[in-house]
Design an enzyme around this catalytic site. Sequence first.
Site, PDB file in Angstrom:
ATOM      1  N   TYR A  92     -12.321   0.016   0.722  1.00  0.00           N
ATOM      2  CA  TYR A  92     -12.359  -0.004   2.143  1.00  0.00           C
ATOM      3  C   TYR A  92     -13.234  -1.059   2.623  1.00  0.00           C
ATOM      4  O   TYR A  92     -14.237  -1.191   1.850  1.00  0.00           O
ATOM      5  CB  TYR A  92     -12.435   1.130   3.133  1.00  0.00           C
ATOM      6  CG  TYR A  92     -11.202   2.056   2.816  1.00  0.00           C
ATOM      7  CD1 TYR A  92     -10.474   2.378   4.205  1.00  0.00           C
ATOM      8  CD2 TYR A  92     -10.621   2.493   1.971  1.00  0.00           C
ATOM      9  CE1 TYR A  92      -9.264   2.964   4.162  1.00  0.00           C
ATOM     10  CE2 TYR A  92      -9.411   3.432   1.970  1.00  0.00           C
ATOM     11  CZ  TYR A  92      -8.972   3.449   3.086  1.00  0.00           C
ATOM     12  OH  TYR A  92      -7.695   4.369   2.948  1.00  0.00           O
ATOM     13  N   HIS A 115      -0.584   2.832   7.549  1.00  0.00           N
ATOM     14  CA  HIS A 115      -0.460   3.217   6.131  1.00  0.00           C
ATOM     15  C   HIS A 115       0.749   3.683   5.770  1.00  0.00           C
ATOM     16  O   HIS A 115       1.755   4.229   6.513  1.00  0.00           O
ATOM     17  CB  HIS A 115      -1.565   4.380   6.179  1.00  0.00           C
ATOM     18  CG  HIS A 115      -2.568   4.158   5.504  1.00  0.00           C
ATOM     19  ND1 HIS A 115      -4.155   3.542   6.156  1.00  0.00           N
ATOM     20  CD2 HIS A 115      -3.182   4.152   4.001  1.00  0.00           C
ATOM     21  CE1 HIS A 115      -4.944   3.648   5.128  1.00  0.00           C
ATOM     22  NE2 HIS A 115      -4.535   3.855   3.939  1.00  0.00           N
ATOM     23  N   HIS A 148       0.763  -1.254   0.014  1.00  0.00           N
ATOM     24  CA  HIS A 148       0.082   0.057   0.167  1.00  0.00           C
ATOM     25  C   HIS A 148       1.070   1.260  -0.222  1.00  0.00           C
ATOM     26  O   HIS A 148       0.393   2.353   0.437  1.00  0.00           O
ATOM     27  CB  HIS A 148      -0.881  -0.169   1.189  1.00  0.00           C
ATOM     28  CG  HIS A 148      -2.133   0.765   0.825  1.00  0.00           C
ATOM     29  ND1 HIS A 148      -3.019   1.002  -0.359  1.00  0.00           N
ATOM     30  CD2 HIS A 148      -2.756   1.801   1.809  1.00  0.00           C
ATOM     31  CE1 HIS A 148      -3.819   1.870  -0.145  1.00  0.00           C
ATOM     32  NE2 HIS A 148      -3.794   2.390   1.160  1.00  0.00           N
ATOM     33  N   SER A 203      -2.636   5.436  10.715  1.00  0.00           N
ATOM     34  CA  SER A 203      -1.634   6.268  10.219  1.00  0.00           C
ATOM     35  C   SER A 203      -0.371   6.345  10.727  1.00  0.00           C
ATOM     36  O   SER A 203      -0.183   5.953  11.951  1.00  0.00           O
ATOM     37  CB  SER A 203      -2.145   7.745  10.494  1.00  0.00           C
ATOM     38  OG  SER A 203      -1.411   8.821   9.893  1.00  0.00           O
ATOM     39  N   GLU A 209      -9.096  -2.513   2.090  1.00  0.00           N
ATOM     40  CA  GLU A 209      -8.138  -2.047   3.182  1.00  0.00           C
ATOM     41  C   GLU A 209      -9.312  -2.247   4.550  1.00  0.00           C
ATOM     42  O   GLU A 209     -10.259  -1.338   4.552  1.00  0.00           O
ATOM     43  CB  GLU A 209      -7.817  -0.742   3.129  1.00  0.00           C
ATOM     44  CG  GLU A 209      -7.077  -0.242   2.096  1.00  0.00           C
ATOM     45  CD  GLU A 209      -6.713   1.346   1.863  1.00  0.00           C
ATOM     46  OE1 GLU A 209      -6.242   1.831   2.927  1.00  0.00           O
ATOM     47  OE2 GLU A 209      -6.902   1.683   0.857  1.00  0.00           O
TER      48      GLU A 209
END
Length: 758
Positions: free
Chosen positions: A561, A275, A165, A325, A522
Amino acid sequence: MGPLHQGKRHTRRSPFAIFAGLSLFVMVALVFSIFSSKYQTRTSPYEKLQVSQDENRYLKNKRAPAGDQYLLGVGRADITGPAVEINFAGYADLDQSGTGIRQRLYARAFIVGDVENTSDRFVYLILDTQSGDTAVRNGILEGLAALGDDFTVYGKNNVAVTGTHSHSGPGAWFNYLLPQITSLGWSEQSYQAIVDGAVLSIQRAHESLTTGTLDVGTTTVDDANINRSLYAYMNNPEEERTKYSDSTDKTLTLMRFTRDSDGLAVGVLTWYAVHPTSMLGNNTHVSGDNKGVASYLFEKEMASSDLAASDFVAGFSQANVGDTSPNVLGAYCDDGSGEMCDYETSTCLDGTSQYCHGRGPLFYNLDLGVTSCYEIGKRQYSGAKSIFESLDSSGTPIVGSTVKSFHVFQDMQYFEFPLENGTMVQTCPAALGYSFAAGTSDWPGAFDFTQADSGDPDANPIWAVVSGLLKTPSDEQAACQEPKPILLDVGEMDEPYAWTPNIVDIQLLRVGQFVIIVSPSEATTMSGRRWREAVADAASDFLDEEPIVVLGGPANSYAHYVATTEEYAAQRYEGASTLFGQYELNGYINVSLSNLDYLRPDAAGSPDPGPTPPDNRGDMLSFITGVVQDNAPLGYDFGDCTGQPDPAYFVGDVINATFVGANPRNNLRLEGTFAVVEKLDEDTEEWTQVRDDYDWFLVYTWERTNWLLGYSEVTISWETEDYAEEGTYRIRYYGDSKALLTGSITAFEGASDEFTLS
């Protein structure tokens, strides 16, 4: 001025909002305009060391094997596509096109097989790309078939194509139209680089097959991820949230591959949810982001380790990444206020999301995320290394000879199934909500789109008009997708070809008590937890050991997602990007459990494959221009060094050399390099290559200086590391020029003057 205003570019577009601003109108124009041999083994720059070296390592590393015996193989190959003039995949920002390479991209293949029933095996493939993809997967399967009879054992059911990703690699290789918009369509060169490298990595893994053992360990990595959509996560039931200590999964799981012949580790395969958005949306250098850094550091460490084989491969796979994140300091308003972004909507004082940016651990360096990226990768590497070093005393051996896998295609358009309580529900054709266009704090959207926009959208009504020009959702679709207000009814748009998948891949792999869920979407933190728990509960019925279940993805085809029903109701970015409605996760779990018997030890055959998704490779559109010509300015030759380094530097300095260049799209130099640092041996007076494109701290930058005349220049920057040795060095550049009249490609090279490092 805030930190994200620094650097080469400073855009304000959404990380995933394809239709924010110009890209939306480009797409509309595109639609209306519509209506009116190959897989040869390459020579690697990283040749295997002599067998005797591994034997010497073994003498220092004798240990008793743990667990049962399996067929094991690992392989790595270069998949770095066109590094310049191609839009990056991930942020979907028209302004983010490549200008060079910080780190080459790789495919890393891991094969596990049953020693007795050798046809029972699987391939877990990790690509340094935004995701897996239908077109890429089809190309890989075709490439494996072309290798001959030895490779017929690999096919749709047992090959899993996952992406790390990364948001810092060239795009234009997707099967569906939607992610092609910002790249101006399809690039055969970009696509083929991934396919060829992936096939080569599997070929190398296959050729390395030998018997060995597997063991697993875990550790907690607390400081490498946070939840960027805590508002949505907190919408999950309290009794469920209290089962977990954190709003993201902090567990890093590592599987070690150890061969019997000498007791050396040949590879590790890890899963951790974060991520790869450490490199910001205004970065234009190719890299594997934080996952690529982690692999690089682990492989570099193992190159001199007595515990590992010389061709060791470290795969850092993605997990339930959806709402995570790497910007672990939180999201702040880059508007001079210094305030944190709004908890619910991720907006700032002006009511928009454009100034809301997540901050990595070293954000104050103002370097487009480079040092934060390295730090987050290092934290994953450090966690993995700690597991690796303790496995002999605390690892869990994988036991049970069974290796099984299954793969099915499931059409998610109005797929009906019962919930656990017997209630019948259905999924929907794919659609994206208004909050999709708002982006996230990792790279926010444009205009007046905001997160948490459910029901009647708050955005300007003009967007409803623009959306309607493309496709007005049917009443059935609108009702099915509630409470998502539909911005883009992409699942019901198939001109000039399908815009997004409606048919998705559901795949599970098993070795012993270890089960891998391969997700096309995701998964958010809680989605992954629910999916893993459901599979573990069901698998415990036929496993003698407690199941160990991990989730990898996005894989095989990119289906955006998957959020929980509660997160879907909140309609932040992740919920708005959950394509198939509020019951998507339940549908994925239903299909997984319905086919779980194919993982039983006595299972035979394969499930009904389901409907085949469209293969759009024959219909692809492209508005990407090719290289016309390269020329050297009057009085210069290609490769001439026009900007020499200084005569002397200290360790820690950045050393630059500039050359008369040519477009790197002329030759991707796969398994090779554009940039090199060479060190002089004072005794022999011979130059030895010590750095190349594999190294994080050697950066290759290409810039077009005159489009009409075909002039360009290349700058190679060595950010000297604290472990750089003193000595005499020079920088070398390898390039390829294209002639205007004949189109012939000619290789060249150039070198800088020498300089000292002390």
